[in-house]
Design a protein around this motif. Structure first.
Motif, PDB file in Angstrom:
ATOM      1  N   ASP A 275      -2.196  23.362  55.169  1.00  0.00           N
ATOM      2  CA  ASP A 275      -2.783  24.675  55.431  1.00  0.00           C
ATOM      3  C   ASP A 275      -2.632  25.637  54.258  1.00  0.00           C
ATOM      4  N   ASN A 276      -2.299  25.114  53.092  1.00  0.00           N
ATOM      5  CA  ASN A 276      -2.188  25.981  51.916  1.00  0.00           C
ATOM      6  C   ASN A 276      -3.474  26.761  51.689  1.00  0.00           C
ATOM      7  N   SER A 277      -3.328  28.013  51.369  1.00  0.00           N
ATOM      8  CA  SER A 277      -4.482  28.844  51.008  1.00  0.00           C
ATOM      9  C   SER A 277      -3.967  30.026  50.191  1.00  0.00           C
ATOM     10  N   LYS A 278      -4.884  30.826  49.695  1.00  0.00           N
ATOM     11  CA  LYS A 278      -4.489  31.984  48.911  1.00  0.00           C
ATOM     12  C   LYS A 278      -3.616  32.952  49.708  1.00  0.00           C
ATOM     13  N   THR A 279      -3.877  33.024  50.995  1.00  0.00           N
ATOM     14  CA  THR A 279      -3.179  34.006  51.831  1.00  0.00           C
ATOM     15  C   THR A 279      -2.109  33.389  52.716  1.00  0.00           C
ATOM     16  N   LYS A 280      -2.034  32.046  52.729  1.00  0.00           N
ATOM     17  CA  LYS A 280      -1.064  31.392  53.606  1.00  0.00           C
ATOM     18  C   LYS A 280      -0.448  30.193  52.893  1.00  0.00           C
ATOM     19  N   PHE A 281       0.760  30.380  52.446  1.00  0.00           N
ATOM     20  CA  PHE A 281       1.502  29.272  51.850  1.00  0.00           C
ATOM     21  C   PHE A 281       2.981  29.620  51.864  1.00  0.00           C
ATOM     22  N   ASN A 282       3.795  28.581  51.922  1.00  0.00           N
ATOM     23  CA  ASN A 282       5.235  28.779  51.858  1.00  0.00           C
ATOM     24  C   ASN A 282       5.645  28.918  50.401  1.00  0.00           C
ATOM     25  N   PRO A 283       6.331  29.999  50.038  1.00  0.00           N
ATOM     26  CA  PRO A 283       6.720  30.198  48.648  1.00  0.00           C
ATOM     27  C   PRO A 283       7.568  29.040  48.127  1.00  0.00           C
ATOM     28  N   ARG A 284       7.373  28.727  46.872  1.00  0.00           N
ATOM     29  CA  ARG A 284       8.122  27.672  46.204  1.00  0.00           C
ATOM     30  C   ARG A 284       8.198  28.017  44.718  1.00  0.00           C
ATOM     31  N   LEU A 285       9.021  27.301  43.968  1.00  0.00           N
ATOM     32  CA  LEU A 285       8.948  27.441  42.522  1.00  0.00           C
ATOM     33  C   LEU A 285       7.561  26.984  42.107  1.00  0.00           C
ATOM     34  N   GLY A 287       3.897  27.154  39.402  1.00  0.00           N
ATOM     35  CA  GLY A 287       3.313  27.298  38.075  1.00  0.00           C
ATOM     36  C   GLY A 287       1.830  26.993  38.149  1.00  0.00           C
ATOM     37  N   TRP A 288       1.167  27.079  37.008  1.00  0.00           N
ATOM     38  CA  TRP A 288      -0.296  26.998  37.027  1.00  0.00           C
ATOM     39  C   TRP A 288      -0.808  25.628  37.403  1.00  0.00           C
ATOM     40  N   TRP A 289      -0.021  24.573  37.233  1.00  0.00           N
ATOM     41  CA  TRP A 289      -0.517  23.235  37.558  1.00  0.00           C
ATOM     42  C   TRP A 289      -0.464  22.946  39.067  1.00  0.00           C
ATOM     43  N   GLY A 290       0.160  23.849  39.821  1.00  0.00           N
ATOM     44  CA  GLY A 290       0.117  23.726  41.274  1.00  0.00           C
ATOM     45  C   GLY A 290      -1.032  24.496  41.887  1.00  0.00           C
ATOM     46  N   ASN A 291      -1.731  25.236  41.053  1.00  0.00           N
ATOM     47  CA  ASN A 291      -2.846  26.065  41.509  1.00  0.00           C
ATOM     48  C   ASN A 291      -4.140  25.251  41.582  1.00  0.00           C
ATOM     49  N   ASP A 292      -5.069  25.713  42.378  1.00  0.00           N
ATOM     50  CA  ASP A 292      -6.389  25.086  42.506  1.00  0.00           C
ATOM     51  C   ASP A 292      -6.962  24.784  41.120  1.00  0.00           C
ATOM     52  N   SER A 293      -7.235  23.507  40.872  1.00  0.00           N
ATOM     53  CA  SER A 293      -7.681  23.103  39.532  1.00  0.00           C
ATOM     54  C   SER A 293      -9.000  23.747  39.142  1.00  0.00           C
ATOM     55  N   GLY A 294      -9.835  24.058  40.126  1.00  0.00           N
ATOM     56  CA  GLY A 294     -11.109  24.685  39.820  1.00  0.00           C
ATOM     57  C   GLY A 294     -10.965  26.115  39.335  1.00  0.00           C
ATOM     58  N   GLU A 295      -9.837  26.729  39.662  1.00  0.00           N
ATOM     59  CA  GLU A 295      -9.595  28.120  39.262  1.00  0.00           C
ATOM     60  C   GLU A 295      -8.556  28.228  38.145  1.00  0.00           C
ATOM     61  N   ARG A 296      -7.922  27.110  37.816  1.00  0.00           N
ATOM     62  CA  ARG A 296      -6.732  27.132  36.963  1.00  0.00           C
ATOM     63  C   ARG A 296      -6.974  27.825  35.627  1.00  0.00           C
ATOM     64  N   GLU A 301      -4.481  36.137  38.321  1.00  0.00           N
ATOM     65  CA  GLU A 301      -3.172  36.453  38.889  1.00  0.00           C
ATOM     66  C   GLU A 301      -3.244  36.313  40.406  1.00  0.00           C
ATOM     67  N   GLU A 302      -3.544  35.102  40.811  1.00  0.00           N
ATOM     68  CA  GLU A 302      -3.692  34.815  42.233  1.00  0.00           C
ATOM     69  C   GLU A 302      -3.319  33.347  42.445  1.00  0.00           C
ATOM     70  N   ILE A 306      -2.786  24.026  45.750  1.00  0.00           N
ATOM     71  CA  ILE A 306      -3.514  22.822  46.150  1.00  0.00           C
ATOM     72  C   ILE A 306      -3.011  22.369  47.515  1.00  0.00           C
ATOM     73  N   ASN A 307      -3.890  21.790  48.310  1.00  0.00           N
ATOM     74  CA  ASN A 307      -3.517  21.340  49.656  1.00  0.00           C
ATOM     75  C   ASN A 307      -2.866  19.957  49.619  1.00  0.00           C
ATOM     76  N   SER A 308      -1.806  19.850  48.839  1.00  0.00           N
ATOM     77  CA  SER A 308      -1.085  18.582  48.749  1.00  0.00           C
ATOM     78  C   SER A 308       0.227  18.830  48.029  1.00  0.00           C
ATOM     79  N   ALA A 309       1.015  17.752  47.876  1.00  0.00           N
ATOM     80  CA  ALA A 309       2.272  17.863  47.133  1.00  0.00           C
ATOM     81  C   ALA A 309       2.043  18.265  45.683  1.00  0.00           C
ATOM     82  N   LEU A 310       0.817  18.105  45.192  1.00  0.00           N
ATOM     83  CA  LEU A 310       0.506  18.538  43.819  1.00  0.00           C
ATOM     84  C   LEU A 310       0.740  20.030  43.629  1.00  0.00           C
ATOM     85  N   SER A 311       0.765  20.783  44.705  1.00  0.00           N
ATOM     86  CA  SER A 311       0.970  22.232  44.599  1.00  0.00           C
ATOM     87  C   SER A 311       2.380  22.580  44.144  1.00  0.00           C
TER      88      SER A 311
END
Length: 460
Positions: A275-285, A287-296, A301-302, A306-311
């Motif tokens: 259920d990862n999304s811009k407005t709903k995710f559990n905080p974690r350490l 970085g940019w490689w965990g962000n949506d690759s299409g927006e990376r 500053e948002e 990613i909706n997987s362990a890659l996040s």
């Protein structure tokens, strides 16, 4: 047990030694006039550092060529169109990695190093609240794990009293499952997290991951369960998704043969990422490689995980490390995976046990005489409670290194190019791997152990 029996078993169970670079007497710098310098070693140390797959040299050279020929442009335009451009270099590894730990592809990622990953997962999953502040783990865990657990509770303002450590009962060499379950029951109202090794590095004990995980969840689903799989990944079959494990971390330089200090892996159950999304995710350490690759590369500053362990990835991965891991995982895929290898591993380790226990120097686990010359096996003798490693403790102990029995045996083994892992003061860990070790090698290694002890006995 005989050499003939070993050869018969080798005819039944294949070895894939030809896919690996095996050190020789000459390459190890060992001079022994009984052996040709080109004679291969007997390498029983894959539980510490696996051998190099021969193809690894080529795949790393390919990426060095790309770097030389195109520099930064290889991120999006690799000169070899049959290979993956660097921006996505780790993605082809995911479907190879998932079966190693019994995960869905969206539950694994190749990233970082073992303890760095464990810390990243702890900061995400350790959520002390009210009375539930404590971490349950084993005493004499690998020191890195202890340091991680100690510092995570301190970061949250607690002290060592919030660490609950279990150790074997007096006279026992490993931690019994029933004692773990009992401790979970006793502390269920104060536990925030439970984290054990899949296989204990020193004793070689294979913990009952499914049983322990499900027991924790039956007592309190809010308690998080994690596993350090450094000695389990690539050694024994795992089913992390089906077992309901919350998270796990492992290295890849041992049984996964990916090179010294190679890139590690993580498992995060899909319930925490789907259920990862811009407005709903559990905080974690992050970085940019965990962000949506299409927006990376828009550098927004948002955080849009990613909706997987890659996040959980923080930085772009080391290309050379990634292809080394991939090279080894392709060998696992080619030979039928961990479950197929486990069939040989069980027989091979049992063969080693039978050889050792048939020796006049064998001392049973319940024999309390520590002055008797010989060895005892610390690892569970039940095949289902161990991987391929047997930890052998030599006695009696002498403080002076030159007189100590283990040191004498290990020195004799090394002089005969039998590479093992010593753990001072008295233990040698023997790990015959189904990928590249044979029954004949295992037989010869035990004979060298007995020869070393014969020599000690003559002067004892």
């Amino acid at each position: 047990m005989s050499l003939e029996e070993a050869k018969t078993l080798d005819a039944k169970y294949p070895t894939y030694k030809d896919k690996f670079a095996v050190p020789t007497f000459a390459s190890l710098g060992i001079e022994n006039d009984k052996f040709d310098p080109a004679t291969p070693s007997i390498y029983l140390c894959g539980n510490s550092l696996g051998l190099m797959p021969k193809n690894t040299r080529k795949v790393i050279a390919d990426e060095l060529t790309a770097w030389a020929e195109r520099g930064v442009e290889s991120h999006f335009n690799h000169p070899d169109k049959s290979l993956t451009s660097w921006v996505d270099i780790d993605l082809p590894v995911v479907p190879l990695l998932a079966p190693i730990v019994g995960a869905k592809e969206n539950e694994v990622a190749l990233m970082g190093s073992l303890t760095a990953n464990l810390n990243a997962l702890l900061i995400h999953f350790y959520k002390p609240e009210g009375k539930r502040t404590k971490i349950l783990f084993e005493k004499k865990a690998f020191p890195s794990d202890y340091y991680a657990f100690l510092n995570i509770v301190k970061l949250f303002g607690y002290d060592e009293s919030h660490l609950i450590q279990l150790e074997p009962e007096s006279g026992e060499t490993y931690l019994k499952t029933e004692n773990i379950l009992k401790a979970i029951d006793e502390h269920k109202d104060e536990l925030a997290l439970v984290c054990f090794p899949g296989i204990q590095y020193y004793t070689g004990q294979f913990f009952q991951i499914e049983k322990i995980t499900k027991h924790v969840k039956s007592q309190n689903p809010e308690i998080k369960v994690g596993w350090d799989l450094a000695h389990a990944a690539g050694n024994v079959p795992l089913q992390l998704h089906d077992w309901g494990v919350d998270f796990a971390a492992w290295c890849s330089y041992k049984y996964l043969n990916s090179g010294p200090g190679a890139m590690a892996g993580i498992f995060v159950h899909e319930q925490y990422t789907k259920d990862n999304s811009k407005t709903k995710f559990n905080p974690r350490l992050a970085g940019w490689w965990g962000n949506d690759s299409g927006e990376r590369f828009k550098m927004l500053e948002e955080f849009d995980p990613i909706n997987s362990a890659l996040s959980y990835r923080q930085s772009n991965p080391s290309v050379l490390d990634v292809v080394a891991v991939k090279s080894s995982l392709e060998v696992f895929q080619e030979v039928g995976g961990v479950s197929k290898l486990r069939e040989k591993s069980i027989v091979l380790t049992q063969f080693l046990e039978d050889l050792l226990t048939s020796s006049k120097y064998y001392i049973a686990q319940d024999d309390k005489d520590t002055n008797k010359l010989g060895f005892r096996i610390l690892t569970p003798l039940n095949q289902e409670e161990r991987g391929c490693q047997l930890s052998v403790l030599f006695q009696p102990h002498f403080e002076e290194k030159s007189k100590n029995i283990m040191e004498k045996v290990n020195g004799y083994l090394h002089d005969h190019a039998i590479i093992c892992d010593e753990r001072r003061p008295d233990v040698i860990r023997l790990a015959p791997l189904p990928l590249y070790n044979t029954f004949e090698e295992t037989f010869l290694a035990t004979q060298r152990i007995f020869e070393a002890l014969d020599s000690v006995a003559e002067n004892h």
